[in-house]
Design a protein around this motif. Sequence first.
Motif, PDB file in Angstrom:
ATOM      1  N   THR A   1     -11.369  53.814  79.064  1.00  0.00           N
ATOM      2  CA  THR A   1     -12.028  52.549  78.708  1.00  0.00           C
ATOM      3  C   THR A   1     -12.601  51.909  79.967  1.00  0.00           C
ATOM      4  O   THR A   1     -11.896  51.753  80.970  1.00  0.00           O
ATOM      5  N   CYS A   2     -13.870  51.561  79.916  1.00  0.00           N
ATOM      6  CA  CYS A   2     -14.531  50.885  81.038  1.00  0.00           C
ATOM      7  C   CYS A   2     -14.622  49.402  80.718  1.00  0.00           C
ATOM      8  O   CYS A   2     -15.120  49.023  79.650  1.00  0.00           O
ATOM      9  N   SER A   3     -14.108  48.562  81.584  1.00  0.00           N
ATOM     10  CA  SER A   3     -14.162  47.121  81.369  1.00  0.00           C
ATOM     11  C   SER A   3     -14.794  46.440  82.570  1.00  0.00           C
ATOM     12  O   SER A   3     -14.679  46.921  83.708  1.00  0.00           O
ATOM     13  N   SER A   4     -15.458  45.336  82.303  1.00  0.00           N
ATOM     14  CA  SER A   4     -16.144  44.589  83.359  1.00  0.00           C
ATOM     15  C   SER A   4     -16.442  43.204  82.833  1.00  0.00           C
ATOM     16  O   SER A   4     -16.524  42.987  81.619  1.00  0.00           O
ATOM     17  N   ARG A   5     -16.565  42.245  83.730  1.00  0.00           N
ATOM     18  CA  ARG A   5     -17.009  40.911  83.323  1.00  0.00           C
ATOM     19  C   ARG A   5     -18.400  40.677  83.911  1.00  0.00           C
ATOM     20  O   ARG A   5     -18.677  41.058  85.064  1.00  0.00           O
TER      21      ARG A   5
END
Length: 754
Positions: free
Chosen positions: A613-617
């Motif tokens: 899972t790739c997460s970023s804000r």
Amino acid sequence: MSVTAVLSVNMVTASMLLSVFFVSGALADCPKDSGLFITAPQKMEALSGSCLLIPCTFRAKPEQEFDNSREIFGVWIKNDSRFVKNVILNSIQDSPPSPRIEISGDLKEKESVSITCSAFTPCPHSPPKLTWNLQQDSHNKIQENTDGTFTTKIQKTITLSDQHDGYNITCSVTYPVNEGKHVKTAEQRKTLSVSYLPRDTSVVISPTGPVSVGSLVNLTCSCRGNPPPVHFVWFKMSDSRLMLISADTKVYSFRVSNSDRDRLFFCGCRNDLDFELSTGRQLIFEDDQKSELVGIQVIVKILGIMMLINSPLSPRIEISGDLKEKESVSITCSAFTPCPHSPPKLTWNLQQDSHNKIQENTDGTFTTKIQKTITLSDQQDGYNITCSVTYPVNEGKHVKTAEQRKTLSVSYAPKDTSVSISPSGLVSAGSWVILTCSSRAKPPVSRFTWFKISKDGPMTVSEGPFYSVNVTDVEDYYYCVATNDLDSPPSPRIKISGDLKEKESVSITCSAFTPCPHSPPKLTWNLQQDSHNKIQENTDGTFTTKLQKTITLSDQQDGYNITCSVTYPVNEGKHVKTAEQRKTLSVSYAPKDTSVSISPSGLVSAGSWVNLTCSSRAKPPVSRFTWFKISKDGPMTVSEGPFYSVIVTDVEDYYCVATNDLGNQTSSVIHLGEGEELTVYGPTRKTEEEEEGNIYYGEIDFSKRRPEPSPSSVQDSGQQQDTLYAQIQVSKTANSLTQTAECPEDIYAQVKKK
């Protein structure tokens, strides 16, 4: 001439509550030649053992002069046969009154509400003490009411969540009595009922142990919400296909077959606010040692999922802005859009032929919206906004509809202020008339002030909604002024010039209307202490006071609340009036904190699937996630989207790149092999001495080395990153000696950067 008298009453009877009654114009039974007229509250409450402040105003008749050089005193009468109509103290009750808890605002999650606890205050110089479980050391504020009585208050503003639902607010009041030697207490409770969308949706399997083919299994959909969820839907996934198996039943029962092996079961839970899908659950078979819980949240786009449950979800109405007259607010009505190529149609009573806009969300779902900006007035207070949504179903042959309503609550300064006279007919000189001041306002009028127009200009003669006047042969002119909390100085204005993007410089100005430049207002704000106030003359000859600051924006400023206050000196500097304005910064920035996580994080075997899972804000949100695999020829693109599933085969390196309109950021490299905080097993490269079927365990030794260069197209705008790589050392379980593997094994691991 107006004088206020105070009566302090101390009673010795314990635990008694006294109701005190007054007759307006209490000297009505006095001799006709009485030269004074008295006004006092119609009713008051008093606590035994405590003092009581009774506001009493008396004034001379207009045609008489009041000699204030003489000693002025009042006489309070409890019982006197000459004044039979004036009953001062009676109607004794037990115990002090409970405090009052009031909540203003919409009791829904993410909404801000103001909670107030107030207590009657008979003696303001020895006031009660309020405490509650919302906040320790709450500041008690004493407020004078329009009739001259007093109230003690504490207040707190909170943003609601589902955790507040069912929370009991407890407020206690303590009154000092008998000159502070003792106290009397009372308490009030109020339970919050907060609406929130479904939470913690999960599948519960019964029986809980292993199952066999032909046995009966019950699946229960468990969730919480307010209002309670009443609609449920069941799905099963096999061979990557999602199928509806049941609707509108909380418990799904079936007999187990061989085809149920490795099959995922999901349930959906819905209330009037929204819908939530559970994680997938697997059955344990008696001859199978696989875990029954699949800890991977399966993200699926289910076209028409809402149509499978009786009726569609109601649209959602949101209002952004301050609900005060003359303020501009943006009103949005939005609807879930399961099928963007056959979207729902939104209509409302704010505008005909509203333009429907379809918007893609960050999770790949869609929402249809209509929006309108309006400038508020008192006429909008109480207005009901109605928004309807129509979904085409059965290939457009039929439709399903839902509706939502929201009532505007607009604050405004006093309106339609007027004076009425009683009696309304002909009156004779020497008779008394009552003038009544009326007005509508929100919040209600807090003060009425009466003025008489004299040869020297307007002069204040009384306060309160009523004013009694003795009619003379001389014509007199009176008027009243109604005031509430909005009839205060104008709020300052916050203006931001520049592009609200990270690394951009913007100029922020707070300005205030300046009616009197030689006695200007004082501006302060939370951007800078001791800011320099500058007075500027406008082109029309008026004046404005300003303060200004230039800042360079970063993502840390997004959501920052700028608060600017203005203080006006009034009454020749003896008093002040204040107003405040707030503005929240909305700063756009490129992706930040981009990272990769792996699921499941526990024990996995070679040949099994794991989800990355790739997460970023970012702001605007990330529009594209791209996955790369580092091969011997360099990075190669393998997938797009926030999720990427990999089968455990070879030791490989992966990373993702998050992109929005402003830029991109690359995550650290994730090394799939035996990893930190993950016990991994699987086949290793065998030697001639090893028997088939033996299992070897990895021992991780971490070291840093320089990461391989990535292509310029995916670099993080010059940002440097450290990547942790694992050196795999393999040993037999029966042997404590460590042997270095000759080649990478097909084992997966997650390496976490510390």
